[in-house]
Design a protein around this motif. Structure first.
Motif, PDB file in Angstrom:
ATOM      1  N   ASN A 108       0.868  -1.197   0.000  1.00 27.76           N
ATOM      2  CA  ASN A 108       0.000   0.000   0.000  1.00 27.76           C
ATOM      3  C   ASN A 108       0.894   1.233   0.000  1.00 27.76           C
ATOM      4  O   ASN A 108       2.123   1.119   0.025  1.00 27.76           O
ATOM      5  CB  ASN A 108      -0.981   0.006   1.183  1.00 27.76           C
ATOM      6  CG  ASN A 108      -0.285  -0.049   2.532  1.00 27.76           C
ATOM      7  OD1 ASN A 108       0.935   0.077   2.616  1.00 27.76           O
ATOM      8  ND2 ASN A 108      -1.045  -0.225   3.583  1.00 27.76           N
ATOM      9  N   ASN A 109       0.289   2.400  -0.010  1.00 26.98           N
ATOM     10  CA  ASN A 109       1.107   3.601  -0.115  1.00 26.98           C
ATOM     11  C   ASN A 109       1.900   3.867   1.162  1.00 26.98           C
ATOM     12  O   ASN A 109       3.002   4.413   1.113  1.00 26.98           O
ATOM     13  CB  ASN A 109       0.235   4.800  -0.496  1.00 26.98           C
ATOM     14  CG  ASN A 109       1.062   6.014  -0.872  1.00 26.98           C
ATOM     15  OD1 ASN A 109       2.160   5.874  -1.407  1.00 26.98           O
ATOM     16  ND2 ASN A 109       0.560   7.193  -0.577  1.00 26.98           N
ATOM     17  N   ASP A 168       4.965  12.256  -2.123  1.00 29.02           N
ATOM     18  CA  ASP A 168       3.931  11.298  -1.754  1.00 29.02           C
ATOM     19  C   ASP A 168       2.606  11.928  -2.158  1.00 29.02           C
ATOM     20  O   ASP A 168       2.117  12.838  -1.505  1.00 29.02           O
ATOM     21  CB  ASP A 168       3.974  11.033  -0.241  1.00 29.02           C
ATOM     22  CG  ASP A 168       2.748  10.253   0.231  1.00 29.02           C
ATOM     23  OD1 ASP A 168       2.072   9.644  -0.623  1.00 29.02           O
ATOM     24  OD2 ASP A 168       2.475  10.259   1.444  1.00 29.02           O
ATOM     25  N   SER A 188       4.951   8.535  -5.167  1.00 27.41           N
ATOM     26  CA  SER A 188       4.202   7.347  -4.733  1.00 27.41           C
ATOM     27  C   SER A 188       2.735   7.685  -4.540  1.00 27.41           C
ATOM     28  O   SER A 188       2.377   8.835  -4.272  1.00 27.41           O
ATOM     29  CB  SER A 188       4.794   6.770  -3.446  1.00 27.41           C
ATOM     30  OG  SER A 188       4.496   7.608  -2.347  1.00 27.41           O
ATOM     31  N   SER A 200      -1.521   5.609  -3.888  1.00 26.66           N
ATOM     32  CA  SER A 200      -2.299   4.397  -3.576  1.00 26.66           C
ATOM     33  C   SER A 200      -2.920   3.800  -4.833  1.00 26.66           C
ATOM     34  O   SER A 200      -3.233   4.518  -5.778  1.00 26.66           O
ATOM     35  CB  SER A 200      -3.446   4.719  -2.613  1.00 26.66           C
ATOM     36  OG  SER A 200      -2.962   5.131  -1.374  1.00 26.66           O
ATOM     37  N   GLY A 239       0.528   0.151  -3.214  1.00 22.37           N
ATOM     38  CA  GLY A 239       1.269   1.395  -3.166  1.00 22.37           C
ATOM     39  C   GLY A 239       2.207   1.390  -4.349  1.00 22.37           C
ATOM     40  O   GLY A 239       2.981   0.443  -4.538  1.00 22.37           O
TER      41      GLY A 239
END
Ligand SMILES: *Cc1c(COP(=O)(O)O)cnc(C)c1O
Length: 475
Positions: free
Chosen positions: A152-153, A264, A296, A298, A309
């Motif tokens: 996942n993120n 992010d 990055s 989700s 992620g």
């Protein structure tokens, strides 16, 4: 004379008698005897407790068997099961964020039922890499050189910090030190990755010069975090990726110490389309183009795929990530990879993506279409529920993206409002959640129950209608 307590207790049917009722017959046929017998024994014990507590429960073998049957039925229901989402919140974290496109579901089933090319290259006729399935697609869709997907993120952020900033400094604006969904706090993730956080600027304003002054030979990266679930409005200023990249380049030209720019992004928007453009939810491609070395996001927020992620960026950095031990610990399983690849493939044709990916379809649906859906739902309910039970109306409502995405964006939507002549909204809500095989989540507003049509599928209308009819029958 009324029977004494002892007489009542002695008159309780034996477990054997409860087991021999027609109520328990269907269970006896498909469950082990011990399981059904335990349920019967517990039901008798429960009734005994009720009597001792001074209550007067029904004590026939049949009524006790019905208690046992109810508990067996409950125990055999899966805990993790489908929910009908009538909340109007498209990416609802409590109920699984995004639902998958049919193409993605089929891909999951295919690799689940069969052996697959998970780590086998047909071209080389030898061992391949599980990272290969989505990488080219991600590069094509974001303009990045390379990509890797993990659990996942949160895992992606952790991995980037651990690989590039462990024991060194990551510079971040105080305006971006956010918490997302309770357990994900940027400062905590930093701590855990052993990256030293260097906060700069203030909550509302951070200038390029703040970053500039913070750079030392210990600086490993400039971190920008998309404030997904809230917006600073008013007297604010933040520094763009483009400016951060320029600053990093200036440093990197003069220093041995090479500084990375990492963003992010949170929600991974891959398309320039309504409603993302309206609220300046930046696309991944934009961030890459502005010069982020790594980005990055989700897989199951605005992208509309499975939980994942995704990290995209320059090849030399992604190659390092692929070799990090966390890449192994946080890797995706074959079912998620299949779902992700199939979802990404739909994006190659943006029109198709908007039609086929449920999260995009729901967010993109016009208010008129939402109204037509609500109308259809109202008709289905009207057919199943007698008019004397309450009033049905189709009303304008506001839907939400949810999942910490597009926090400022009201999506004009439509809902069916049910006002109660019999029963009430609270009682009905409880029934729909606790007494239905697939719980139905709606919203209560001013003593009425609202069913937002935007997050429903057509084939769920009948189910909602019949469940409401069952509720009114229980009154
Ligand atoms: C949602 C979000 C995360 C966490 O992503 P998960 O996929 O839920 O682990 C991290 N950073 C930002 C900015 C987010 O919006």
């Amino acid at each position: 004379m009324a029977p004494s307590l002892n007489e009542t207790l002695r008159a309780l049917p034996a477990v054997e008698a409860v087991l021999n009722t027609t109520e328990l017959l269907p269970f006896a046929q498909r469950l082990p005897h011990s399981v059904v017998a335990d349920a019967a024994r517990n039901a008798v014990a429960h009734v005994r407790q009720e009597i001792l507590a001074g209550n007067t429960p029904e004590t026939s073998a049949e009524s006790i068997a019905r208690l046992a049957a109810a508990s067996l039925a409950y125990a055999s229901k899966p805990n993790l099961r489908p929910v009908v989402n009538a909340t109007g919140v498209v990416i609802h974290t409590n109920i699984g964020r995004s639902i998958l496109a049919e193409e993605a579901v089929k891909a999951v089933v295919d690799v689940a039922e069969n052996y697959s090319t998970l780590e086998y290259s047909t071209q080389d006729m030898a061992r391949g890499s599980r990272h290969s399935h989505c990488e080219e697609l991600l590069c094509a869709l974001t303009g990045a050189e390379a990509a890797i997907a993990v659990n996942n993120n949160a895992a992606a952020v952790m991995m980037v910090l651990a690989e590039f900033a462990r024991g060194r400094e990551a510079v971040i604006s105080r305006g971006e030190l956010i918490e997302i969904g309770g357990s994900f706090r940027i400062p905590d993730i930093m701590d855990y990755s052993n990256a030293h956080m260097r906060e700069v600027g203030t909550t509302n304003k951070t200038h390029l010069s703040d970053y500039e002054r913070a750079i030392t030979p210990e600086t490993a990266l400039l971190l920008k975090v998309h404030t997904s679930n809230y917006r600073l409005i008013g007297f604010t200023e933040s520094v763009s990726i483009k400016e951060l990249k320029k600053l990093a380049d200036q440093n990197n030209a003069q220093s041995e110490n090479q500084i990375l720019v990492y963003e992010d992004l949170g929600s991974g928007v891959l398309l320039n389309a309504y409603p993302f453009d309206a609220e300046a939810e930046p696309t991944v491609a934009h961030s890459v183009k502005e010069g982020a070395d790594l980005v990055s996001f989700s897989g199951d927020k605005l992208l509309g795929g499975p939980q994942a992620g995704i990290i995209v960026g320059s090849k030399k950095h992604i190659d390092r990530l692929k070799k990090n031990p966390l890449a192994r610990a946080l890797r995706l399983d074959k079912m998620t990879l299949a779902a992700l690849e199939a979802t990404l493939r739909l994006y190659l044709d943006p029109e198709r993506a908007l039609e086929r990916i449920p999260t995009l379809r729901m967010l993109h649906m016009s208010a008129e279409n939402a109204r037509a859906e609500a109308q259809a739902l109202a008709e289905a309910i009207g057919k199943a529920v007698p008019a004397s039970c309450g009033t049905l109306e189709v009303i304008d409502e506001t839907a939400r993206a949810g999942g910490g995405s597009l926090p400022m964006h009201d999506i004009p939507s439509a809902a069916v409002r049910l006002t109660f002549a019999q029963g009430n909204a609270q009682g009905c809500e409880t029934f729909l959640i606790q007494e239905c095989d697939a719980p139905i989540l709606a919203r209560i507003k001013k003593e009425a129950l609202l069913f937002d049509a935007r997050t429903l599928k057509r084939n769920q209308h009948e189910y909602i209608a019949s469940s409401l009819a069952r509720y009114f029958e229980t009154l």
